[in-house]
Write an enzyme that holds these catalytic residues in place. Sequence first.
Site, short mmCIF file in Angstrom:
data_model
loop_
_atom_site.label_atom_id
_atom_site.label_comp_id
_atom_site.label_asym_id
_atom_site.label_seq_id
_atom_site.Cartn_x
_atom_site.Cartn_y
_atom_site.Cartn_z
N TYR A 136 0.89 -1.17 0.00
CA TYR A 136 0.00 0.00 0.00
C TYR A 136 0.93 1.21 0.00
O TYR A 136 0.89 2.03 0.88
CB TYR A 136 -0.85 -0.08 1.28
CG TYR A 136 -2.02 0.85 1.42
CD1 TYR A 136 -3.01 0.93 0.45
CD2 TYR A 136 -2.16 1.65 2.56
CE1 TYR A 136 -4.10 1.76 0.61
CE2 TYR A 136 -3.25 2.48 2.73
CZ TYR A 136 -4.22 2.53 1.76
OH TYR A 136 -5.32 3.35 1.94
N HIS A 141 -2.17 7.58 -3.16
CA HIS A 141 -3.32 6.67 -3.06
C HIS A 141 -3.79 6.54 -1.62
O HIS A 141 -4.99 6.65 -1.33
CB HIS A 141 -2.96 5.30 -3.63
CG HIS A 141 -4.02 4.26 -3.43
ND1 HIS A 141 -5.23 4.30 -4.09
CD2 HIS A 141 -4.07 3.16 -2.62
CE1 HIS A 141 -5.98 3.27 -3.70
NE2 HIS A 141 -5.30 2.57 -2.81
N ARG A 150 -12.00 8.10 5.82
CA ARG A 150 -11.84 8.38 7.24
C ARG A 150 -11.92 9.88 7.52
O ARG A 150 -12.98 10.40 7.83
CB ARG A 150 -10.52 7.79 7.76
CG ARG A 150 -10.59 6.27 7.98
CD ARG A 150 -9.35 5.78 8.70
NE ARG A 150 -8.13 6.30 8.07
CZ ARG A 150 -7.50 5.68 7.07
NH1 ARG A 150 -7.93 4.53 6.63
NH2 ARG A 150 -6.43 6.20 6.55
N GLU A 207 -7.26 -1.67 -9.69
CA GLU A 207 -6.17 -0.94 -9.05
C GLU A 207 -4.93 -1.11 -9.91
O GLU A 207 -4.51 -2.24 -10.18
CB GLU A 207 -5.92 -1.44 -7.61
CG GLU A 207 -7.04 -1.03 -6.66
CD GLU A 207 -6.75 -1.33 -5.19
OE1 GLU A 207 -5.88 -2.18 -4.91
OE2 GLU A 207 -7.38 -0.69 -4.33
N GLU A 209 -1.36 -1.45 -10.49
CA GLU A 209 -0.21 -1.82 -9.67
C GLU A 209 0.87 -2.48 -10.53
O GLU A 209 0.62 -2.86 -11.67
CB GLU A 209 -0.63 -2.80 -8.55
CG GLU A 209 -1.79 -2.27 -7.70
CD GLU A 209 -2.01 -3.03 -6.39
OE1 GLU A 209 -1.10 -3.77 -5.97
OE2 GLU A 209 -3.08 -2.85 -5.80
N GLN A 248 -15.73 -4.30 0.03
CA GLN A 248 -14.58 -3.85 0.83
C GLN A 248 -15.01 -2.95 1.99
O GLN A 248 -14.57 -3.12 3.13
CB GLN A 248 -13.61 -3.09 -0.09
CG GLN A 248 -12.32 -2.63 0.58
CD GLN A 248 -11.37 -1.92 -0.41
OE1 GLN A 248 -11.66 -1.83 -1.60
NE2 GLN A 248 -10.26 -1.44 0.09
N TYR A 252 -13.97 -4.57 5.67
CA TYR A 252 -12.52 -4.45 5.88
C TYR A 252 -12.09 -4.11 7.30
O TYR A 252 -10.91 -4.28 7.65
CB TYR A 252 -11.90 -3.48 4.86
CG TYR A 252 -11.89 -2.02 5.23
CD1 TYR A 252 -13.04 -1.25 5.12
CD2 TYR A 252 -10.73 -1.41 5.69
CE1 TYR A 252 -13.03 0.09 5.45
CE2 TYR A 252 -10.72 -0.06 6.02
CZ TYR A 252 -11.87 0.68 5.90
OH TYR A 252 -11.86 2.00 6.24
N THR A 357 -1.84 0.39 -5.21
CA THR A 357 -2.29 1.28 -6.29
C THR A 357 -1.30 2.42 -6.49
O THR A 357 -0.88 3.06 -5.52
CB THR A 357 -3.67 1.85 -5.93
OG1 THR A 357 -4.52 0.76 -5.61
CG2 THR A 357 -4.25 2.64 -7.08
MN MN Z 1 -4.22 -3.23 -4.06
#
Ligand code: MN
Length: 423
Positions: A136, A141, A150, A207, A209, A248, A252, A357
Amino acid sequence: MTISANDPSRKSWVNVTENSDFPIQNLPFGIFSKEGISPRTGVALGDQVIDLSALHSNGFLNELPFGKEDLTSAVLNDMMKHGKQAFRDLRDRIADIFDANGNYVDRKSEIESSLHSQDSVAMHLPVHVGDYTDFYSSIEHATNVGTMFRDPNNALLPNWKHIPVAYHGRSSSIILSGEEIRRPKGQTRPNDNEPPVYGPSRLLDFELEMAFITFEGKPLGNSISTSEAEDYIFGMVLFNDWSARDIQKWEYVPLGPFLAKNFASSISPWIVTLDALEPFRTPGPDQDPKVLPYLEYKGEKNIDINLEVAIESAAGSEKTVCNSNYKNMYWNMNQQLAHHTVNGCNVRCGDMMASGTISGSDPSSYGSMLEITWRGTKPVSMPDGTERKFINDGDSVIMRGHCKKSGVRVGFGEVKTKVLPAE
Ligand code: MN
């Protein structure tokens, strides 16, 4: 360190067009088959695939440690057991064999029998992936997601600049470019005042990546330092970490992604070696606050890889929705691998470690629809006039990547995946 295969002045006697991802300076590894040829190791050169076992049979790979059985295996893991230096020597040899000024030009007709056009072959998953980890590591991102889900004033959690945050993913659902996926079904809670519901995900996302693939690591209980990390990294692929945002969001907390992520992750077929990427090294961002000593590193550890994402509708119209760059990463691969093993966790040959990401600071460089459309509040217009907040049934997501410097383009090809309706 000089890697002779990377010499930008090399030209191959095999035709390579100017915008090809696979010049003689690249030589990525994959697994191919065609009628009468079982799955085996191939190397991409221009629009051709080199059958390494054919080169081996004709004696062109003498004095290298690879046996016939390594080269006719249906995955690269057996070959990879020979380690970094063996692959460096092999790439240098292949470059010499196909160089217009190399030591083998008088044997061209023998060598040509090892070539197949890429159009004529099927590609397969290049490695057996034992374990898959998803980092991450893009600060943009993590900041965007933290802002949306949040608190905009505390978008990054307190650990983020101290730890390359990651979770253990699922390897069984890693699939190759070209394979279609079904829209996942699951439990979501679209209305906070109502009980959860079950059904197809309505917020399917990609995503953007990159993933690196490891050689055999150290035994359990040992760590790999940042300075040793590159000896344990074989190469990289493009990686689409498919994500169901509605699943998600509901699942999560407190343990992280589960069914929102483990239904599919798509990769590109050619593994570009870390050696081939060496000329495109670039400095990483300043890391402030200072990291703990086990995460300190020396040298240029980021890599300048241009990345793009396009959505192709069922009718075939394509829209580029993201232009990003792997050099945007806050945490580099050396730090990720050092952190992964600092507690003695053992990595094995064929493990896959995805970056997280890869978003840049500009909205045009955001690496997921979640960020591009800012949770669906800013839809993207397609060339056919329709809009996208997330990915529709019938859409294909295409990711491409390449490096360019001193007239040499080293690329990854593409990873393309079509989404079918839920079953
Ligand atoms: Mn990912």
